[in-house]
Every structure is written in C-alpha cells, then in structure tokens.
Design a protein around this motif. Structure first.
Motif, short mmCIF file in Angstrom:
data_model
loop_
_atom_site.label_atom_id
_atom_site.label_comp_id
_atom_site.label_asym_id
_atom_site.label_seq_id
_atom_site.Cartn_x
_atom_site.Cartn_y
_atom_site.Cartn_z
N ASN A 1 -5.81 -2.78 -9.52
CA ASN A 1 -7.11 -3.34 -9.00
C ASN A 1 -6.91 -4.61 -7.91
O ASN A 1 -7.55 -5.48 -8.08
CB ASN A 1 -8.06 -3.77 -10.16
CG ASN A 1 -8.89 -2.54 -10.69
OD1 ASN A 1 -9.19 -1.75 -10.09
ND2 ASN A 1 -8.65 -2.93 -12.19
N GLU B 1 -8.74 -5.15 -2.17
CA GLU B 1 -8.73 -4.12 -1.10
C GLU B 1 -8.35 -2.89 -1.58
O GLU B 1 -7.25 -2.57 -1.73
CB GLU B 1 -8.25 -4.34 0.23
CG GLU B 1 -8.32 -3.58 1.33
CD GLU B 1 -7.43 -3.48 2.31
OE1 GLU B 1 -6.13 -4.19 2.08
OE2 GLU B 1 -7.41 -3.03 3.41
N PRO B 2 -9.25 -1.50 -1.71
CA PRO B 2 -8.45 -0.42 -2.21
C PRO B 2 -7.66 -0.02 -1.12
O PRO B 2 -7.50 -0.50 0.17
CB PRO B 2 -9.74 0.24 -2.20
CG PRO B 2 -10.82 -0.15 -2.16
CD PRO B 2 -10.42 -1.59 -1.82
N GLU C 1 -11.98 4.96 -2.28
CA GLU C 1 -13.00 4.26 -3.05
C GLU C 1 -12.37 3.53 -4.34
O GLU C 1 -11.68 4.09 -4.78
CB GLU C 1 -14.16 5.42 -3.48
CG GLU C 1 -14.85 5.90 -2.29
CD GLU C 1 -15.91 6.75 -2.69
OE1 GLU C 1 -16.51 6.82 -3.35
OE2 GLU C 1 -16.76 7.10 -1.45
N ARG C 2 -13.48 2.76 -5.09
CA ARG C 2 -12.70 1.86 -6.00
C ARG C 2 -12.64 3.07 -7.43
O ARG C 2 -11.48 2.92 -7.85
CB ARG C 2 -13.76 1.01 -6.63
CG ARG C 2 -13.47 0.24 -7.76
CD ARG C 2 -12.09 -0.64 -7.55
NE ARG C 2 -12.10 -1.68 -6.40
CZ ARG C 2 -11.26 -2.30 -6.12
NH1 ARG C 2 -9.89 -2.03 -6.62
NH2 ARG C 2 -11.33 -3.25 -5.08
N ALA D 1 -9.49 4.66 -6.81
CA ALA D 1 -8.26 3.79 -6.89
C ALA D 1 -7.78 3.68 -8.26
O ALA D 1 -6.69 3.72 -8.61
CB ALA D 1 -8.72 2.43 -6.37
N SER E 1 -14.01 2.81 -14.33
CA SER E 1 -14.79 1.85 -13.72
C SER E 1 -14.55 0.40 -14.18
O SER E 1 -14.17 0.16 -15.25
CB SER E 1 -16.11 2.45 -13.44
OG SER E 1 -17.09 1.88 -14.37
#
Lengths: 265, 789
Positions: free
Chosen positions: B198, B201-202, B284-285, B288, B707
């Motif tokens: 985490n 920045e991805p 995208e998160r 990631a 998430s």
C-alpha cells in the motif's frame, strides 16, 4: 465508471420527475457509497440525479418540539449544530463519529438512511429514537422504514426530504468501530422517549434492529446492570473476518451498557 | 560548522514541490498520442485457461490491440525472473515455476495477468477488458501454508508438494547438543502475518518507442531504474540495455513493492513498440491489492535453550514461508539470507540452526516489504526472549542485559554468517527504559487496574543488516547482481554542483541529505547543490534504493566522488597559487597555501577548470568525478523500543499509551528526516502488529481484504506521539561516513515491542494482528481458570 447523464435539479418535484422518466437513474447525495461503487464499475446507472442543488433538502430546525434534519444535511453540520447539541446531543455525538472530516462534510443523513448500509450509524439513531422519515409524498415511521440489508420502504421514485426526531428524555449512542472501515462493528443507540425505552443496534446484523428484550429490562430499570440479564442471540448476527457472531453478541451488551451509562450522564 | 551540513535538521528541499502539488509522477506525464493499457486479470485463484477470445472485442470503439501470453511468447518476451538462487539442504537448486508476463497455460492467483487490452482512451480500454471473453476451467486452489504441501492443488504442475526449497543455515549438531544439555527450553509457535504494501502512489508505467533511434523510453514507478533496465533487457528481451531508457521520476513510496520487475511494465514497453504508440498503464488501488507483491507470511516454530541463569545456549527455528503463486524478483532471499542471519538478534547465542521451507500457493507473490526478513527474525527472537524471561522468572530487561553482545566484542561473528560491525546495545536499552519510566511501570499497572484496564509494557530490541551489500559476499550466497553504488559530482562554470546518484528517492529525502553531505564536504552552499536521480540516461549506473542502503552505500560513493573533486581542485589550486600540492590545504570550500593568506575558493577553482587560462599542463580541464563504492560489510543498526499499552478487557481493544524509541544508526546526516523515517517505520510495524492482515478465503482463494474497507491501515489516531531519541551512536567502520541506515528500523522492532506489551497486559500471547476479538478471546481464556476457582 461507466458513462451516465448528470442532472442537477433545483427542486424535489423536478428530481422525482427525472426519476420517473429515467428508470435506470440513481440519486446522488453525498456520494460516499455511490461514487466508489461507480468507480469500481459495480453499478451502471443511466443517469445521476444530484440532490446537491435543492436548497429545501438542507438544514436543521425545530418543529413542534421535534428536531427536523433535512435529508441533504451533511453529518458535519449535525455534529456542530448548536440546536442539535441543545436538543438531542446524542445525534451530534453520533454524527461526529462518522468517518473523518472529509466524509462528514459530504455525506448526508438522507443518503445514509436511504442506502441502509447494515453498518451505518444513522439507522441506529432513526430507529432508536423512533423518528419519522419524511419523503416527497408521505411520512414513514422508523419501525417501518428499514426493511432489510440495503433495503428500505422507499418506492423507486421516492425521495427522502427530512428526518423528524422526537425529543427523548435521554439518549446516547455507543459505537465499536471496525478497525479498517471505521463503520460500526457494533453500534447501540439507547433512548428513553415519551413512548417508552428504545434500543437500536447497527453493525451487528444484516439490518439495524431493535433489541426488545433490553427495552423491556430498561423500562423496569434504566441502568447499565439491566443489560446483564438480557441474552443477545448470536445466531442472528453477522460473522466475518473482523468479528465472529459471538463476539458481536458480546459487544452489543458492552456497547449497550456504555450507551446507557452515557445517557445517564 | 557548515550551514545545513552533516548532522543538522534541515527541512527537506523536495517538499517545496510535494506540498505545493508540483511533483511529477509517472501519471502526470502525458505523451502525444498515448494509448491506454488495461490488464485482464484472473477472477479465479487457480484455473486452466481454455481460450482467450480476441474476436470478442474486435471492432469495439477505440480498441487498438489485445495481447496474450501466446503473443508475448511468439515475440520472444522472456519470463520474469527471481534474481537470487537458493539451494536446498540436499544441494538441489530451488524449483522455479515459470512466471510469464502474461499467463498462457494456467492462472495461479486472483489478479494473475491473462491479457492486456490497449485502446485510445482509458474508458475504451476498460470496456474492452471487461468484454473480453476468457474461458477457464477452474481448479482447486491452495492459499494456506498449513495445507500447502498436502494440498490436492499443484500451483506449478512440475513442482511436487508446492515446495520451492528446503533450506537450512547453521550448525544443526551443535544446536542439538546444546538443547540436550540445557536447563530449560522455551518454545513458541508464531505467525508473521501477510501484509499488503500500500504505497500512497499505485504503480504506473508509460512507454514510448522511437523508431528512428530504435529505442524505448519507459517511465516507471521504480525504486531502482537501472535494475529494471538490466533485467528487462537481459531476461525479458524488451530491448537491448543501451536501447532501453528507464525513468523513475517522483515516486510516491515503495516499501519494497517497487523494486520488483513485474509483468505489467514489460507488457507496456513491448506493446508500445508493437503499436508504435506511447502506451500508459495506471494501476487502481483495488488492482494494487492484488498485483503488488505482498510481504511476510511466515509460520514458525522456534525454540530457545537457556541455562539456569537465563543465558542463551542455542536457538532452533523452523519456518514455513508463503511465496505466493510465483517467485518474485528477490522473493527467494527474503525468508533465507535476509532472515536467518539476523536470528542472533543482539545476543550471544553460541549455536543457531534455522530451517526454512517455502511453498507456492494460489496467492499474490510475496517479496520484500519494509524490513524484508528482518522484522520476521526480530519477532521470533524477541518473542522467545520474553518467553524465557517468563519461564525463569527473570525481569525482561535483565535477561536481555545478561545476553547482550558487549560493546568490546565487536566485530562480532555470529553463528549465522554475519559479522556485526559495532553496537552498544545496553546503552540503548537502559536509555529507553529510563525514558519509558520502566521502573515506575507497576504503579501505572495498578492505577490502570483500578480503572478496569489491563496495562502492559513490552520491550523490543532489534538488529538490522543494512547497506546491502558487499557484492562478493552477496553473490557467494546466491545474489545474481553486485550491490555496490555509484555517484557523480559535477561542478558547473558558475560554481554550482550537480550530483548524480544511482540510488532513487521515493520518500527518503535524498535530495536534502545528499545536498547536506556535499555542502559539508565541498564547502559549497546547500542551495547550490542539485541532486539528480532516477533516469538511466542521465544518472550513473546504480542499484537503487532498498534495504536502507542509500546513505550507507550511495552516500559513501558520493563522499568518495567529492574527495576526488577536492584532489583535482588541489592540483589546480597549487598551480594558480604557485605552491606545491603538498602545501595546499582544503577546508570549508577554500584551498589555501598553508600558513599564508593566499587562497582560492572551490568556485574559483571550478571556473579555472572550465576556463583554463592558466592551468597545469598535464591536467584535463573540467571539474567532475565519479566513484563507486562496494562496502566491505553490511552495517548493523540496532536499538530498543519500549511500548506501553492499555487493553479494554470488555472489548479487547488495545490502545498504545506510550512509545519510546532509542536507535543507534551510527552517524546521522539529517536527524529530522531520520526521525520521520523512524515514525513511518514504527507506524508500519504497529500496523502489522495490530491492524494489517491480508486474508484469503480458503475455499475460493479470493482476497477478502481487497480494499481499505477490510484491510486496516493504521491511521493517525491508532498511534501515540512517539518519543524518539538517537543513541550516542557507534559509527560503522563499513564506510567512512559512519552511517548505518535508518529506513526500516521502525518496522523491524515495533511488532515485537508491541506484541510483548500486549502479552504482558493480558497474560497470554496473542497472534498478529492483535485484533480486538483475538485479544478479547485471550483475556477470556486466561480469566476462565480464575472464574472457576
């Protein structure tokens, strides 16, 4: 996101008309559930009807001894409202525990209850105080409003305009947050009202519910010890990676005690 | 003292652009005509790919191409590699499952890359990626270490028991002998929980192909652009090394996850060449969570043999580590040479033996994450130390003092490879205990009990090996590359200094610390130094930034380059001042003839070097120098963390009341930045101990914590205000700077201190992460016998 048409009506009537014309439309309030859902392409509405331009939906006022909170009022306004703090301080406290300042400045009470997330805070207050949900066409009692997980009594084209909270003798909310989302893992709202004692539990089950056994015990003795004799049935509760049903059942009692103690000041 | 020189708390010069929103990250770069790539990822943990139906998206708006694993193979794009060879105990090499840039035969984890769709716009690429028909035949999945070797599922059909290697380190016979004679043996079974890195920045990549030059430029979120260039050219056949330029501009954090060579960046570079168009990919998160290498994931049984006085005799460790579905770039080294050689901790332990087995599972690959092996080792050692103290009834601080390697024992050879450079462990411990008021703790415990709270205190003493690495040693242990670092210093006509480094800063503040180093060494104003990094076309070859190496290795290379500048400047000054070189002294930016007032500033010398009106006959013009540094040894930072917690017994919720950190980083260039590094590391360590956990569903292999709604990242109110102090310090002899490195310490020592505090509070050991429910159950368990009495 998928593409959609964006509308920003100036009145509730216009918003309702748009909903009727566009059956695949979605209402946009604070957007805290809808926007992430759209960004992940988990929803594909044809149109978004933004309620942010409707002045009549926003604001907090007193009406015949009750507290009326406009559906598009952000949590942060409830948290800091002198009127709320004076009349039902438990609501200001609850609003202040939702998310973070950014969330509280965008998210709205109407959006929260219309979405009826099982772990949202507002449903506990609405049910716990026996509030009335006002829509563009009728008034719905809290006991009839929350019908299931993410389900409410609202019609497809119906818009919440305000929530009317009767003033309780005393009330308090105690929340145990999920460490990741900070939604309620268990939240208990306790109120002593003119119509009797009400206890609403959020976060623990698929939908907010009243803990009637505790309501009866508290009617006899409004004190934290009243919780001891009450059994919370874990079989009805959620079990997930954050908390088992057993643990949630235990937390319901702990949070209930804390809410009662807090209501007693 | 030079203004803004070494040792001063200079605010970071890079923050001007970061806090004003003027950083330039990969996604900020837009090239004319750029197309967008979106990866089609496996929804299954384990499945055979029956068919990828490219026709299903043909003719969709904006679609330029769909690439599959078969296309990549046809074009000779090589599979991803693991750069560190490990041999099993029986001498056989580790079993490497083929890791293609896009899957061909099977998908092996949820998120595995199946195809890449390139379209004119991001939305069109997403639409097509969603529409692409892929037929799978689902297979049973294995996600769990507990069942990895008996699972019906073979992640790689040719690797039996999913076992990659069965490795050992240390003297097994000596350990067994010591255990047989020990007065007491304590043992623990523990889990080092899987984490998701985490970074803020991805990941992102933007590639452009220049047909005129036959050259690819790849903008990348990389901690080590030269390593990316090397591997992508030598193994993945993206382009010859001199025809591949990798640029890592501003990068928003890495924590290890941006060291590695992933499939996405290879595909983006390859696609740009095939299409003759710049191609961009931005993670995208949610992507990631699935696609960036995870960290940790060990299950360990560890035993410590002690004598009656609590002196450590021997340590035996048996660890099973989860590799995920494929080997990542350095994943073989993390649970082996970055782990077992640190099992001596800060202690004299005469005999140590570690066995490590690594398994493939149908999960995201696991590789280095802040600390990489060393937090796992520290947690094992410090848990056992507390277990021994409890078993023998010795105070937890006292048992540590009894076993510390004393200051006069350095260099100290451990039984597991390492030769510790320097340290003063007792001073750190005693100072930390003093700051934490350890002596007054029992009073606070009683006071908390009166309020219905359980209070506990915990100690974590960590050792870290930084400054990776002495190349010969690393290569002899299996590393595929040397791990030196290089730097170049260039004066301009007007006396300004451009510094080029092979390290990369993505949060570490190199632009400030390296400027301080140069300002101090060359006597130029801090503001006159510009640090340039992150571009293989403009910066010297380098190995990048990880393992807390930049200052200890890259800083030393820079220092050596500065000294070369001074030596050349001395020659020029001698000529201009008509003195012999031996009579020229250099101090604070001025060359002076000894005992006279005849002087030239370094800026005047630089001007003379570029405008050589009067100049030594045998000397080249110009004033620039480069240097490489390959350290003779690792550096070994150490320290003590003391943590005090209060637990709400009714809910199991843990609150950290107090945190003291006393670290020995050797010589510190910028205490402000280092304190920030400690804070960040501590928060990540606290995250591991209390909150963070990547959880897979055992049946489906889906990542349940995909998430931030379910993966708990630490927030500001989860952590206390830290008391951070630096020990007087034992400068490392491994470099002339004396700097040991500070980037990972917090993450290494924090979990042990915090978990020991919780153990002390509730009376029983809790596994990480110590969620409220786990703590509540532990309390109920310990209180039950009392309730029955």
């Amino acid at each position: 996101m998928y593409a959609f048409e964006y509308h920003r009506p100036a009145s509730v009537a216009e918003a309702v008309r748009l909903l009727r014309e566009k059956p695949e439309a979605k209402l946009l309030a604070g957007g805290h559930t809808l926007i992430p859902t759209l960004k992940q392409r988990l929803a594909q509405p044809s149109d978004l009807v933004d309620l942010g331009g409707i002045a009549e939906l926003r604001g907090i006022r007193e009406e015949g001894g009750a507290l009326v909170i406009g559906a598009a009022t952000p949590h942060g306004e409830v948290e800091t409202s002198d009127l709320v703090r004076r009349t039902i301080p438990a609501l200001a406290h609850l609003a202040g525990e939702i998310g973070d300042p950014q969330v509280r400045n965008r998210g709205t009470i109407g959006g929260s209850i219309a979405n009826n997330d099982p772990a949202a805070d507002w449903p506990a207050a609405v049910l716990g105080l026996g509030a009335t949900v006002r829509t563009d066409r009728r008034e719905i009692a809290a006991d009839d409003f929350f019908t299931g997980m993410f389900e409410t009594a609202l019609e497809a084209d119906e818009i919440v305009t305000a929530v009317v909270f009767p003033r309780p003798r005393r009330a308090a909310y105690a929340k145990f947050p999920n460490p990741a989302s900070r939604y309620a893992m268990v939240g208990v709202f306790v109120a002593e009202t003119d119509g009797g004692v009400r206890v609403a539990v959020t976060g623990a089950a698929p939908c907010v519910f009243r803990l009637t056994a505790l309501e009866r015990a508290l009617a006899a003795n409004f004190a934290p010890e009243a919780v001891d004799g009450v059994t919370v049935d874990a079989s009805e509760l959620n079990s997930d990676i954050h908390a088992s049903a057993d643990y949630r059942a235990h937390l319901v009692k702990v949070m209930a005690k804390r809410a009662i103690a807090s209501a007693l000041g | 003292m030079v203004e803004k020189g070494i040792g001063q708390a200079v605010p970071r010069k890079e923050d001007r652009r970061f806090v004003t929103g003027r950083g330039r990250y990969v996604d900020d770069i837009r090239l004319p005509g750029q197309a967008w790539a979106v990866f089609v990822r496996s929804p299954h943990a384990h499945a055979r790919i029956r068919r990828v139906d490219k026709a299903s998206v043909e003719g969709m708006p904006g679609v330029l191409a769909v690439f599959t694993g078969a296309d990549a193979e046809a074009d000779g794009i090589g599979p991803l590699i693991c750069g560190w060879m490990i041999h099993s105990r029986d001498g056989t090499p580790m079993k490497v499952g083929t890791h293609r840039v896009l899957a061909t035969d099977k998908v092996r984890y949820v998120g595995d890359r199946v195809a890449c769709v390139v379209a004119e716009t991001l939305h069109q690429a997403r639409d097509a990626a969603e529409a692409l028909v892929v037929e799978y035949e689902e297979l049973p999945a294995v996600v769990d270490l507990a069942t990895a070797d008996e699972a019906p599922a073979l992640v790689h059909d040719d690797i039996p028991g999913n076992l990659c290697y069965d490795w050992e380190l240390g003297d097994r016979a000596a350990v067994e002998e010591a255990f047989a004679k020990a007065a007491r043996v304590v043992s623990v079974d523990l889990v080092n929980n899987r984490l998701v890195p985490n970074a803020l920045e991805p990941r992102a990549a933007l590639a452009a192909y220049d047909p005129g030059r036959d050259e690819i430029t790849l903008y990348l979120t990389s901690q080590n652009p030269h390593v990316h260039r090397l591997v992508m050219s030598a193994f993945n056949n993206i382009a010859p090394e001199h025809k591949l330029r990798v640029v890592a501009p501003d990068v928003g954090g890495g924590f290890g996850s941006k060291i590695f060579i992933y499939g996405e960046e290879c595909v983006v570079a390859w696609a740009a060449r095939k299409l003759g168009r710049p191609v961009k990919w931005r993670e995208e998160r949610g992507e990631a969570f699935l696609a960036d290498a995870h960290g940790r994931d060990h299950v360990t049984r560890a035993e410590l043999a002690v004598d009656a006085d609590g002196r450590f005799l021997a340590l035996r460790v048996d660890t099973r580590a989860n590799l995920g579905a494929y080997m990542s770039t350095f994943s073989s080294a993390v649970p082996t040479y970055l782990y077992a050689p640190l099992l001596s901790g800060q202690y004299r332990i005469p005999a140590i033996h570690a066995r490590v087995r690594t398994y493939y599972t149908n999960t995201t690959p696991v590789d280095a994450y802040r600390g990489a092996g060393r937090p796992e080792a520290c947690f094992v050692v410090e848990t056992l130390v507390d277990a021994a103290a409890r078993a023998l009834g010795i105070d937890r601080a006292e048992i540590r003092r009894r076993n510390f390697i004393p200051p006069d024992a350095f260099p100290y050879q451990t039984p597991v490879v390492m030769t510790y450079d320097s340290g003063d462990y007792r001073t750190c411990l005693d100072r930390a205990l003093e700051l934490a008021d350890y002596a007054g703790f029992e009073r606070r415990r009683q006071e908390a009990r009166a309020r219905g709270r359980l209070r506990g205190i915990g100690i974590g003493c960590y050792i870290e090996a930084c400054g990776i690495a002495p190349s010969q040693a690393a290569i002899s242990l299996g590393a595929g590359v040397g791990l030196w670092e290089s730097a170049e210093v260039r004066f301009t006509h007007t006396g300004k200094v451009q510094v080029y480094t092979g390290t990369h800063t993505h949060g570490q503040g190199h632009e400030t610390t390296f400027s301080q180093l140069v300002a101090e060494t060359l006597g130029v104003p801090f503001e006159d130094v510009e640090v340039i990094h992150g571009d293989t076309a403009t910066t010297p070859v380098g190995m990048g930034t990880y393992g807390s190496r930049s200052q200890a290795v890259g800083g030393e290379a820079l220092l050596r380059a500065c000294h070369k500048i001074i030596e050349k400047g001395r020659k020029i000054a001698a000529h201009l001042l008509e003195a012999s070189e031996a009579d020229i002294e250099f101090e604070a930016g001025v060359f002076r003839v000894k005992g006279t007032d005849r002087r030239k500033t370094i800026q005047e010398i630089a001007f003379a070097a570029y405008v050589p009106a009067s100049y030594p006959a045998d000397l080249e013009p110009g004033l620039e120098a480069s240097a490489f540094f390959d350290p003779p040894n690792f550096t070994f930072p150490s320290g003590t963390y003391v943590c005090e917690v209060e637990v709400d017994p009714e809910t199991g919720r843990v609150r950290i009341e107090k945190w003291v950190a006393v670290d020995d980083f050797g010589r510190i260039i910028n205490p402000l930045i280092v304190e920030g590094q400690v804070h960040g590391g501590l928060v990540q360590g606290i995250g591991q101990a209390l909150l963070e956990h990547a959880v897979y569903d055992r049946e489906s292999g889906q990542l349940l914590t995909g998430s931030f709604m379910d993966y708990a990242m630490p927030r500001a109110d989860d952590v206390p205000s830290f008391t951070v102090e630096f020990a007087p310090g034992s400068p490392t002899p491994s470099n002339t700077l004396g700097a040991k490195g500070a980037g990972e310490a917090g993450a290494i020592g924090a979990p042990a201190a915090l978990m020991n505090a919780i153990w002390d509070a509730v009376g029983t050991r809790v596994e990480m992460p110590a969620t409220p429910e786990r703590v509540w159950r532990a309390i109920r368990q310990t209180q039950m016998p009392q309730a029955a009495e």
